[in-house]
Design a protein around this motif. Structure first.
Motif, PDB file in Angstrom:
ATOM      1  N   ARG A 461       0.835  -1.213   0.000  1.00  0.00           N
ATOM      2  CA  ARG A 461       0.000   0.000   0.000  1.00  0.00           C
ATOM      3  C   ARG A 461       0.865   1.256   0.000  1.00  0.00           C
ATOM      4  NH1 ARG A 461      -2.139   0.139   5.256  1.00  0.00           N
ATOM      5  NH2 ARG A 461      -0.175   1.201   5.669  1.00  0.00           N
ATOM      6  N   ALA A 486      -3.618   0.473  -4.314  1.00  0.00           N
ATOM      7  CA  ALA A 486      -3.308   0.726  -2.902  1.00  0.00           C
ATOM      8  C   ALA A 486      -4.516   0.379  -2.035  1.00  0.00           C
ATOM      9  CB  ALA A 486      -2.891   2.173  -2.703  1.00  0.00           C
ATOM     10  N   SER A 490      -5.075  -2.455   1.008  1.00  0.00           N
ATOM     11  CA  SER A 490      -5.775  -2.221   2.275  1.00  0.00           C
ATOM     12  C   SER A 490      -6.897  -3.237   2.459  1.00  0.00           C
ATOM     13  CB  SER A 490      -6.346  -0.799   2.306  1.00  0.00           C
ATOM     14  OG  SER A 490      -5.319   0.151   2.144  1.00  0.00           O
TER      15      SER A 490
END
Length: 909
Positions: A461, A486, A490
């Motif tokens: 990330r 990204a 998560s």
């Protein structure tokens, strides 16, 4: 010739079938039913190691051994002289004695007969094993005598074991009427086991992958590669090897083989090595005025090449590399220049530009530009491929901007094709300070993607966010894609706060004139963020628009997001359709790196539809592809799905093995999603064996169960476990979350689960109506397994209300479905409930062939064992522990009524 003493070898990885054949040969010789066996294979494939093993296993034999040497092939009877030298004092035959002394044979049957008689005499006190390594290199007279004996030992205490190269020479050099086994390259599990033995300690994934690719399952290649590694390569500070050691035995063996061919033949072989896609028509032009087919005949007879459709190909890619490396540089450039002149047409545009660039046939800048332009329109199939072409262009140019652009393209193509070590090596060049902001952003994006596939989710990330910061000013669409990936990192980690922050960061970049792909990405981020917040109704609109936009995109990566959106909307059939389209597109484009991820979406849809055999099949394929390409994060999820399939089937040992492996891998990479999936599988198993407290604890979050989406999906199991342990407060809270999601989907399958959970929490007089509502919704849905689970729970409730007749109707339906699906433990639960309702239930074992007697997992294990695989080899192939294989194998023996592996092999043959 030389005679060699037999030394004890370590375990032969991947050679269980050959070991079984050798043991059988020796056992028959001990019993006076001798025979012979020829082991064929390419140099270094392990033939000599099997001979060493045979010598070790023949501890009660008199062992004679000889190895053919090319330098003595022309010396008559030099082979028999070396073989019999250790026992020359026991020879009483004048024919044999004088033949060996003079090195001469009359060519008749006298000498071969004398050899056979001597072996019979030698086998008086103890059986005899004759091991002949590289039979094709023995002199003709020795070879004829030995093969003569091999045909006549059926009633003797004599075993003969030969090895030779596959397709080693003209007919007559090999014993055509002696049983033959061809040694194939080691599979991935055996290659990794051998690498671990040769190089104890942790290898980096990149280095391990490079060794596997270069060795191509050849044990000697792997051994020599390991021995050639420098300290910097072992530490990951230098690139992994890209070719076999030039001075190694394997390289020299292939070089010697090629050196024996005519010079004109070797030049055509060089052309085929320089361009593996070369067609015969172009080869004819290159060979004019000579006939290329007659020039290639010696190479074809020697097994170096073979005809395949409209072209010739090397039988072994290692030999192709050696043929190219052995040619002098000037001769290589001449070959490339010739090919560059001959190749024409749009279909070979990249190949032509490649050959001209390698030959330096023009100004470097012009060659580099031509090569990059050709690479930009080329497919990923064939040689050289866009990644190699872009790299060559980057090395030719003197312009920093062009070099950075082409290196980034080379790394991107390597990443898409699944060659992660090569991608990382190219990216290290891009990270240099001279690179532009855009190029450094591209490099950071690639690093983040690689980390997303095989590294820590939090680290991925951070890298992807950094890449987005570099790129958003230079290429807005790519920058947004970096933000979305990204967010994916998560999602994998289960980090809701980070995902919301990224979604907010992306939202401000949205424009009214965005292209379809950009619109889809923005909608997906909005929908997934709302889902993570539990705002399922708010998520439905954006997710619906993602699915609608999917018809206008073709990128497999983009289609993955549409698959996930379909799943969150409860539209499993749509998810399967989209994922199948994505997988097909990825395979046609050679985009190996995305296939494991695409299969994850397909598996989840099949799971909701109750297609557990498909779940197991696709998870097995996904795990194999993920491991081959070093995608450890995808491997963790596929292991977890395999654990789920095993839990449904009631295979407790396999479920625990795979779930714990998934959790261990997930925890080391910060993957909340795979950790939660693994614990969910274990909780399912706990429920099926009557351990609701343990199931509830696993799903309550005490075992790292912190991924909100998976936790909601698993809530029907948690609610069932919690109600059975009296924890009604937590069960009711979980139901409220499940209700919001199911209501937003409108899926009958998910709404049926909600009704079932309400029934479990309802007062005794109210549960029946809710169970009936659940069963009606199940009938509108597709998951038969969950229908049977509801029938089992309803039947149990009716029995406890002392309504046994009504209970049996539902329990019989549940039992029938469980048995059809092979859900062993759930079938036992249904039978137990039927017995408690007052019905005598007799479990009748299926009769007939093993396919009816064994579960799918047991049958697969039985077949592998029958083929000669050891428990450890079966375990490596099926991603289980040897202890689990041993457990299954004991059950297989009991169910089939066999007592040994030999009996099992006979039964399944």
């Amino acid at each position: 010739m030389s005679s060699a003493a037999v030394t004890r070898q370590s375990v032969l990885h991947g050679r269980a079938a050959e070991e079984a054949a050798v043991r059988l040969l020796l056992d028959r010789a001990r019993q006076g039913a001798g025979g012979a066996l020829a082991l064929l294979g390419s140099p270094g494939i392990g033939k000599t190691a099997v001979l060493d093993l045979a010598g070790t296993l023949a501890g009660d034999f008199a062992v004679l051994r000889v190895r053919g040497i090319r330098q003595e092939t022309h010396l008559p009877l030099s082979g028999l002289h070396a073989l019999l030298h250790p026992v020359a004092g026991l020879i009483r035959s004048h024919v044999l004695t004088w033949a060996l002394r003079l090195g001469r044979s009359d060519g008749g049957v006298a000498l071969p007969a004398a050899l056979l008689e001597f072996l019979r005499e030698l086998a008086g006190p103890e059986p005899v094993l004759v091991c002949v390594d590289d039979l094709h290199l023995l002199d003709a007279a020795s070879r004829e005598a030995l093969t003569f004996a091999a045909r006549r030992v059926a009633g003797e205490r004599i075993a003969l074991l030969f090895t030779a190269w596959d397709a080693a020479g003209p007919p007559g050099e090999l014993p055509g009427d002696v049983p033959v086994r061809t040694l194939e390259p080691l599979d991935q599990a055996a290659t990794r086991a051998l690498a671990a033995e040769l190089l104890p300690g942790n290898l980096s994934d990149d280095l391990r992958g490079s060794l596997e690719r270069l060795s191509r399952g050849n044990p000697l290649a792997l051994r020599e590669l390991v021995e050639s590694l420098s300290a910097e390569q072992l530490a990951g500070l230098a690139p992994a090897p890209d070719s076999l050691p030039v001075h190694g035995r394997l390289h020299r063996a292939h070089a010697d083989r090629l050196a024996g061919l005519p010079e004109d033949t070797r030049f055509l072989l060089l052309l085929l090595a320089a361009d593996p896609g070369l067609d015969t028509a172009t080869l004819i032009l290159a060979a004019e005025p000579a006939d290329p087919l007659s020039l290639l005949a010696p190479a074809e007879n020697a097994g170096v090449i073979r005809a395949e459709g409209e072209r010739y190909v090397y039988t072994d890619e290692t030999v192709r590399a050696v043929a190219y490396a052995e040619a002098p540089l000037a001769r290589r450039r001449a070959a490339h220049r010739l090919l560059g002149d001959l190749l024409d047409g749009q279909s070979r545009r990249l190949a032509r530009a490649w050959h001209r660039a390698v030959a330096l046939d023009g100004p470097p800048e012009r060659l580099a530009a031509e090569l990059a332009a050709a690479a930009s329109t080329a497919t990923r199939h064939g040689h050289p491929g866009p990644s190699l072409a872009y790299e060559r262009a980057a090395r030719l140019t003197g312009h920093d901007a062009s070099r950075a652009e082409w290196l980034a393209a080379a790394a991107r193509h390597a990443w898409v094709s699944g060659d992660f070590p090569r991608a990382r090596s190219l990216l290290s060049w891009l990270r240099r300070p001279v690179a532009s902001d855009s190029s450094r952003g591209q490099a950071e994006l690639m690093y983040g993607r690689l980390e997303l596939l095989s590294g820590n989710a939090d680290s991925a990330r951070d890298k992807l966010l950094a890449a987005a910061g570099w790129l958003v000013e230079h290429d807005r669409l790519v920058g947004v894609k970096a933000l979305l990936q990204a967010a994916e990192a998560s999602y994998l980690a289960g980090d809701i706060r980070a995902l919301h922050a990224i979604a907010g960061q992306a939202a401000v970049l949205r424009r009214g004139d965005d292209c379809v792909t950009a619109q889809l990405m923005f909608e997906y981020l909005e929908g997934i963020a709302a889902t993570f917040s539990g705002r399922h109704r708010a998520a439905a609109g954006p997710l619906r628009r993602v699915v609608e936009l999917a018809s206008a995109v073709s990128s497999p990566v983009t289609l993955v997001w549409a698959c996930v959106a379909s799943l969150l909307l409860g539209e499993d059939a749509t998810a399967i359709e989209l994922s199948a389209r994505a997988v097909d597109t990825a395979r046609r484009r050679g985009a190996v790196s995305v296939v494991p991820q695409l299969l994850e979406s397909m598996i989840q849809a099949q799971f909701w539809l109750g297609r557990y055999s498909s779940v197991a099949a696709h998870a097995t394929e996904g795990l194999r592809l993920a491991q081959e390409s070093g995608q450890l994060n995808a491997a963790a999820q596929h292991l977890a799905w395999l654990a789920h399939a095993a839990a449904v089937q009631g295979d407790a040992e396999s479920c625990r093995d795979r779930a714990h492996a998934a959790i261990e891998l997930a925890e080391s990479h910060g993957l909340g999603i795979a950790t939660t999936l693994g614990n969910w599988a274990l909780a399912h198993l706990d429920l099926s064996i009557g351990r609701p407290a343990e199931a509830a604890a696993r799903l309550r979050g005490r075992h790292g169960n912190d991924h909100v989406v998976i936790r909601v999906m698993a809530s029907p199991h948690f609610i069932e476990a919690a109600t059975r342990t009296g924890d009604r407060r937590r069960a009711a809270a979980a139901l409220r979350v499940l209700e919001r999601w199911a209501a937003s989907t409108g899926s009958p399958d998910r709404l049926a689960l909600v009704a079932r959970c309400r029934a479990l929490l309802a007062a005794p007089g109210e549960a029946g109506e809710l169970f009936c509502e659940a069963l009606e919704l199940h009938r509108q849905g597709a998951c038969r397994f969950e229908t049977a689970r509801t029938q089992l729970l309803y039947g149990g409730a009716l029995r406890r209300e002392r309504r046994p007749g009504a209970a049996r109707e539902h329990l019989h339906g549940a039992l029938e479905t469980f048995e059809r699906l092979g859900a062993v433990l759930w079938s036992e639960r249904a039978r137990a409930e039927l017995r408690a309702s007052g019905e005598a239930v007799v479990h009748v074992s299926p009769a007939g062939d093993p396919e009816r007697l064994l579960t799918a997992q047991q049958l697969r294990i039985a077949r592998l064992v029958a083929e000669g695989a050891t428990n450890r080899e079966v375990a490596e192939r099926l991603f289980l522990s040897p202890r689990t294989i041993d457990h299954h194998l004991r059950n297989v023996f009991v169910r089939l009524g066999v007592r040994s592996r030999v009996e099992l092999a006979r039964l399944l043959s």
